[in-house]
Structures are given as C-alpha cells and as structure tokens.
Enzyme design. Structure first.
Site, PDB file in Angstrom:
ATOM      1  NE  ARG A   1      -4.000  -2.080   1.916  1.00 39.36           N
ATOM      2  CZ  ARG A   1      -3.873  -3.216   2.603  1.00 39.36           C
ATOM      3  NH1 ARG A   1      -2.903  -3.339   3.487  1.00 39.36           N
ATOM      4  NH2 ARG A   1      -4.709  -4.195   2.414  1.00 39.36           N
TER       5      ARG A   1
ATOM      6  CE  LYS B   1       0.707  13.563 -15.176  1.00 41.06           C
ATOM      7  NZ  LYS B   1       0.469  14.026 -16.559  1.00 41.06           N
TER       8      LYS B   1
ATOM      9  CD  GLU C   1       8.991  15.195 -22.995  1.00 39.74           C
ATOM     10  OE1 GLU C   1       8.320  16.204 -22.734  1.00 39.74           O
ATOM     11  OE2 GLU C   1       8.470  14.087 -23.275  1.00 39.74           O
TER      12      GLU C   1
ATOM     13  CE  LYS D   1       6.799  16.855 -14.444  1.00 43.49           C
ATOM     14  NZ  LYS D   1       6.851  15.612 -15.170  1.00 43.49           N
TER      15      LYS D   1
ATOM     16  CD  GLU E   1      -2.403  16.260 -16.773  1.00 42.03           C
ATOM     17  OE1 GLU E   1      -1.325  15.713 -16.527  1.00 42.03           O
ATOM     18  OE2 GLU E   1      -3.069  16.056 -17.786  1.00 42.03           O
TER      19      GLU E   1
ATOM     20  NE  ARG F   1       2.016  16.702 -13.588  1.00 47.04           N
ATOM     21  CZ  ARG F   1       2.569  15.888 -12.718  1.00 47.04           C
ATOM     22  NH1 ARG F   1       2.183  15.911 -11.451  1.00 47.04           N
ATOM     23  NH2 ARG F   1       3.513  15.037 -13.082  1.00 47.04           N
TER      24      ARG F   1
ATOM     25  CG  ASN G   1      -0.065  16.319 -20.907  1.00 51.00           C
ATOM     26  OD1 ASN G   1       0.874  15.637 -20.539  1.00 51.00           O
ATOM     27  ND2 ASN G   1      -1.182  16.437 -20.199  1.00 51.00           N
TER      28      ASN G   1
ATOM     29  CG  HIS H   1       2.916  14.745 -24.351  1.00 48.98           C
ATOM     30  ND1 HIS H   1       3.732  15.856 -24.456  1.00 48.98           N
ATOM     31  CD2 HIS H   1       3.622  13.850 -23.613  1.00 48.98           C
ATOM     32  CE1 HIS H   1       4.863  15.640 -23.800  1.00 48.98           C
ATOM     33  NE2 HIS H   1       4.825  14.431 -23.275  1.00 48.98           N
TER      34      HIS H   1
ATOM     35  CG  HIS I   1       0.537  10.055 -26.000  1.00 46.33           C
ATOM     36  ND1 HIS I   1      -0.128  10.556 -24.904  1.00 46.33           N
ATOM     37  CD2 HIS I   1       1.808   9.858 -25.599  1.00 46.33           C
ATOM     38  CE1 HIS I   1       0.725  10.663 -23.897  1.00 46.33           C
ATOM     39  NE2 HIS I   1       1.902  10.247 -24.286  1.00 46.33           N
TER      40      HIS I   1
ATOM     41  CG  HIS J   1       7.682   9.699 -24.865  1.00 46.28           C
ATOM     42  ND1 HIS J   1       6.311   9.668 -25.003  1.00 46.28           N
ATOM     43  CD2 HIS J   1       7.947  10.717 -24.008  1.00 46.28           C
ATOM     44  CE1 HIS J   1       5.780  10.619 -24.255  1.00 46.28           C
ATOM     45  NE2 HIS J   1       6.748  11.267 -23.641  1.00 46.28           N
TER      46      HIS J   1
END
Ligand code: NAD
Ligand code: GLY
Length: 369
Positions: A122, A144, A186, A228, A238, A242, A246, A249, A253, A267
């Site tokens: 957990r 993330k 990036e 960041k 987000e 935030r 992206n 992206h 993606h 990527h």
C-alpha cells in the site's frame, strides 16, 4: 556546483538536485531518509552494466546494503508482467514500509519502479536517480507513475511522489545521441509552453546542450526542472495547469500508437513532431502567427528531431486512425479532443473542445491520408 530545486508539496515536498558527481554522494544523500540502511535498486540491464558499480559503491560507503532488481531495457518492461516481476522481487527481499526503493534508469524504470513503490504494501517511499535526459527533466519529477497496457500507454498508474531526485549530469555521458535528442524535445517543450526567455536561450545553446557542455547542460536541466516543479506544486494531479506539460503529446501519443512503441519512434521524437504540429495547428486556427510556428519547428528540427509527418517512420499515416487514437487518449472528455495549443512562443493554453473534424482536415494538409 549542485543546484537544488524544491518541489513544494507541503509534507510531501522533496528536493531535486542537479549537478555532477551526485551518484558518488548518493549514500550520504539517501541515508537520512532510510530507517534501516538498505535499499532495493530497480534498474535496467544497460544502465546497471554501465553505472551500477558506481552507485553500489557509493551506497555501500554509507553503509547502505544494495539489493539490485534488474529488468530488461525498453518500453515493453513497463507492463503488467514487468510490474509483477518487480513487486515479486521486492516481496522476496522482504522490504517493509520504512524502506526505500531506488529507481535508477530512464523513464521506463522510473515509471515502473515508482508505480511498484506506490502499490507495494500500500505504498513505500522511493528515490529517483534518473539516467536519461528525458527522465532528468521530466519523468523523475512530479510523481506520475504508470505502466502501459495493450490498449495504450500509461493507462494504469498512480500519483506517487519520490522522496528525493538526484539528477547526475555525468551519467548522460554514456547516453546515445539519439536518446539525448529525444530528451531535448522535452527541454524545448518548457520554453515553448511557458518561458520565451528559456526558448530563446535554447535557440542559442542547443548544440552546447546536446554535446553535453557541462554548464549548458546544467542550465538546461535545472531550468526545465524548475518549471516542472513550479507547475507540479500548483497542480499536482493535473486539474488544470499541469496539462500544459502535455504540449505535443496528443499528436505524439497518436504517432507512437501507430508506430507500435518500438524503437522506430522514441517518445521524445514523437513529442517533438507533436509540438511542431501543435504550433502549426495553432497557427491554422489563428491562435498564433505562422512565424511563431516556423520558429518553434526550426528550434526542434535544429536539434535533429522530426517536425513533419513525412519525417516520422510509418508515414503516410491515416488521418482518421490518428484521430481515433487521440479520442482514446485519457485526456479526451465527452467526445471532444483536448490539445495544448499556443498563442505564441512561451504561451501555451489548454483547449478542451477541439473538433475532431478540424484535426482530421489539418492532418490531411500535413500529409496524412
Ligand atoms: P528509457 O527508460 O527506455 O531509456 C532509453 C534507453 O536508454 C534505454 O535503452 C536505457 O537502457 C538506456 N539508458 C538509460 N540511461 C542510460 C545511460 N545513462 N547511458 C546509456 N544508456 C542509457 O526511455 P526514456 O526516454 O528515459 O523514458 C521514456 C519513458 O518515460 C516512456 O515510458 C514515457 O511514457 C515515460 N515518461 C514518463 C513521464 C512521467 O511524468 N512519469 C514523463 C515523460 C515520459
Ligand atoms: N510529463 C507530464 C507530466 O508530468 O505531467
């Protein structure tokens, strides 16, 4: 000189340290965070072969016992099978919740080890020691964590912040040039989305950053992380700002999904082309000038990155197929597509209601079928 950037998240605040020789001092940096002097280091075979001995020696000098958990390199490892393997190894090591996991690698290792840390008993703490430019400026900061599923990338995951990030620039010496360029996509993203001054600085210093000039690299990495950190502190999960991270992206993606997440399109390369497309779409919609879109593309292309669909392996792409991937993206809501668009260089915004038809038309103008 080590630069320290704080990610201001109250009780979960942590430091990101950027500099040279940080791996050699990892033991003293991590010791105060440990209840007992041991850590499981999750890494991939490539990184471990190149830099594992150095990290192990540094941790052992501080009396920290190292249990390596080494996975295969590559995106395929960021999977349910990879997660099962890592969590099983952690259980076999009998780590308890007072122990820490160390993620030592690129974004694949960081996302996988971070997610394992989020769910192991957990939740257990973890430290990020990112070894790619992309991981240093982006994936190791902000919490993330995720794995991919056959339905798409990063669809199963958790927000789980690291306790410390050590971005040692020395480790980038062994990074292949192509990976360095992919990470640079990036870096330029931060300038394009919110800091024109940084963008202009990068226009003048791209070659120095890519050739790993120590000062230029330190400046580029630290400025990227600072932006960041500031955004994550304001909007950890987000809900708003935030999402600007992206930029490029949604297009990226879709291109990655079409090319199959193999080595043919990294990527960062997908994000590079995605940013150029986002700026050209912004210009086509009248949000920014054509000159700004051209200048953004020139900065990206100047770093040896793709900016047009015909530079991406897999060209020609089907416009409707690309849009279908965009609609499956977890950022799509109520049938409308979400894009990060720009009013200018350093001035991005979230557009939640982009019409799929307008994107399809634009993609055809860009050479999709
Ligand atoms: P990666 O982790 O696959 O690393 C790229 C390659 O470089 C691998 O083969 C690796 O073994 C090798 N490598 C790593 N460090 C090296 C070094 N110092 N010297 C030589 N080789 C080295 O890829 P990446 O680009 O670092 O990360 C991509 C992943 O990051 C994707 O899965 C993406 O979804 C994820 N990501 C996550 C976030 C986030 O916020 N969590 C943000 C951006 C990207
Ligand atoms: N890489 C995007 C984010 O961390 O939000």
């Amino acid at each position: 000189m080590t630069r320290t950037i704080s990610v201001g998240l109250g009780e979960r605040a942590y430091e990101v340290r950027v500099g040279h020789g940080l791996i050699d001092r990892a033991g003293e940096a991590m010791a105060p965070l440990l209840k007992r002097r041991r850590t499981a280091v999750v890494s991939d075979e490539t990184v471990w072969a190149l830099h594992g001995a150095r990290l192990t020696a540094a941790l052992e000098r501080a009396g920290i016992a190292v249990s390596p958990v080494i996975v295969a390199p590559g995106e395929e490892t960021k999977s349910f099978a990879g997660l099962a393997e890592v969590t099983d190894r952690l259980l076999a090591l009998e780590l308890d919740r007072g122990d820490l996991i160390t993620a030592f690698g690129g974004g694949v290792v960081g996302d996988l080890a971070g997610f394992a840390a989020a769910i192991y008993k957990r939740g257990i703490g973890f430290v990020q020691i990112p070894t790619t430019l992309l991981a240093q400026v982006d994936s190791s900061v902000g919490g993330k964590t995720a794995i991919d599923t056959p339905r798409g990338k990063n669809l199963v995951g958790a927000f789980h912040q690291p306790r410390l990030v050590l971005a040692d620039l020395d480790v980038l010496a062994t990074l292949p040039d192509r990976e360095m360029r992919a990470g640079y996509a990036e870096v330029v993203k931060y300038g394009l989305l919110g800091d024109f001054g940084f963008f202009a600085w990068l226009e003048a210093h791209a070659a120095a950053v890519l050739s790993r000039d120590p000062q230029a690299l330190a400046e580029a990495v630290a400025r990227s992380i600072a932006m960041k950190a500031e955004i994550v502190a304001e909007d950890e999960t987000e809900q708003g700002r935030r999402a600007l991270l992206n930029l490029g992206h949604t297009f990226g993606h879709a291109l990655e999904a079409e090319t199959g997440y193999g080595g043919s399109l990294l990527h960062g390369e997908a994000v590079a082309a995605g940013q150029a497309l986002a700026f050209r779409f912004s210009a086509a919609q009248g949000f920014c000038t054509t000159q700004d879109a051209q200048r953004a593309a020139a900065a990206i292309a100047g770093a040896g990155l793709p900016v047009r669909l015909d530079e991406v392996p897999g060209h020609p792409f089907g416009a409707e197929r690309l849009v279908r991937h965009m609609a499956q993206d977890k950022k799509a809501q109520d049938g409308k597509l979400t894009f990060i668009l720009a009013r200018g260089l350093g001035d991005a915004f979230v557009a939640n209601d982009v019409d799929a038809g307008a994107i399809t038309t634009f993609l055809r103008q860009e050479g999709a079928t």
